[in-house]
Design an enzyme around this catalytic site. Sequence first.
Site, PDB file in Angstrom:
ATOM      1  N   GLN A   8     -45.800  -0.863  53.066  1.00  0.00           N
ATOM      2  CA  GLN A   8     -45.528  -0.358  54.418  1.00  0.00           C
ATOM      3  C   GLN A   8     -45.406   1.165  54.470  1.00  0.00           C
ATOM      4  O   GLN A   8     -45.194   1.729  55.541  1.00  0.00           O
ATOM      5  CB  GLN A   8     -44.226  -0.982  54.963  1.00  0.00           C
ATOM      6  CG  GLN A   8     -44.258  -2.491  54.995  1.00  0.00           C
ATOM      7  CD  GLN A   8     -45.402  -3.035  55.841  1.00  0.00           C
ATOM      8  OE1 GLN A   8     -45.582  -2.630  56.978  1.00  0.00           O
ATOM      9  NE2 GLN A   8     -46.185  -3.934  55.266  1.00  0.00           N
ATOM     10  N   CYS A   9     -45.567   1.828  53.340  1.00  0.00           N
ATOM     11  CA  CYS A   9     -45.384   3.280  53.261  1.00  0.00           C
ATOM     12  C   CYS A   9     -46.731   3.983  53.161  1.00  0.00           C
ATOM     13  O   CYS A   9     -47.515   3.720  52.242  1.00  0.00           O
ATOM     14  CB  CYS A   9     -44.524   3.609  52.033  1.00  0.00           C
ATOM     15  SG  CYS A   9     -44.379   5.372  51.693  1.00  0.00           S
ATOM     16  N   SER A  10     -46.999   4.891  54.085  1.00  0.00           N
ATOM     17  CA  SER A  10     -48.282   5.600  54.078  1.00  0.00           C
ATOM     18  C   SER A  10     -48.448   6.452  52.824  1.00  0.00           C
ATOM     19  O   SER A  10     -49.544   6.540  52.276  1.00  0.00           O
ATOM     20  CB  SER A  10     -48.426   6.459  55.336  1.00  0.00           C
ATOM     21  OG  SER A  10     -47.423   7.453  55.387  1.00  0.00           O
TER      22      SER A  10
END
Length: 112
Positions: A8-10
């Site tokens: 979920q982390c860019s």
Amino acid sequence: MKIYHNTQCSKSNCALELIKENGITPQIVDYLKNTPSKEELIKLLSMLDMKPFDIVRKNEAVFQKNYFGKTFTDEQWLDILLLHPELIERPIVVKNGKAVIARPAERLLELL
């Protein structure tokens, strides 16, 4: 090469993409689902040459609500990180006994 990854982390996704662009198929550890053991976390910190508090994500709501402004020992921070793995800075990339927090992703170049 191993990446402690949050899908979920860019920033974590960017680091994973850079690894793959360099022809490497890393071992991916979703550390939110498969939290490292205390021993593994200690080893990662040693490779990073950091203390537990150094890898705490201080803008996370759980940190702000429960830990902001409080003082804990390294041992206590280890326990907090294991209890709340979302507080572990990401992504951590490991290769040949060396590790970096790949923020920005270009920090990976130190391992490639």
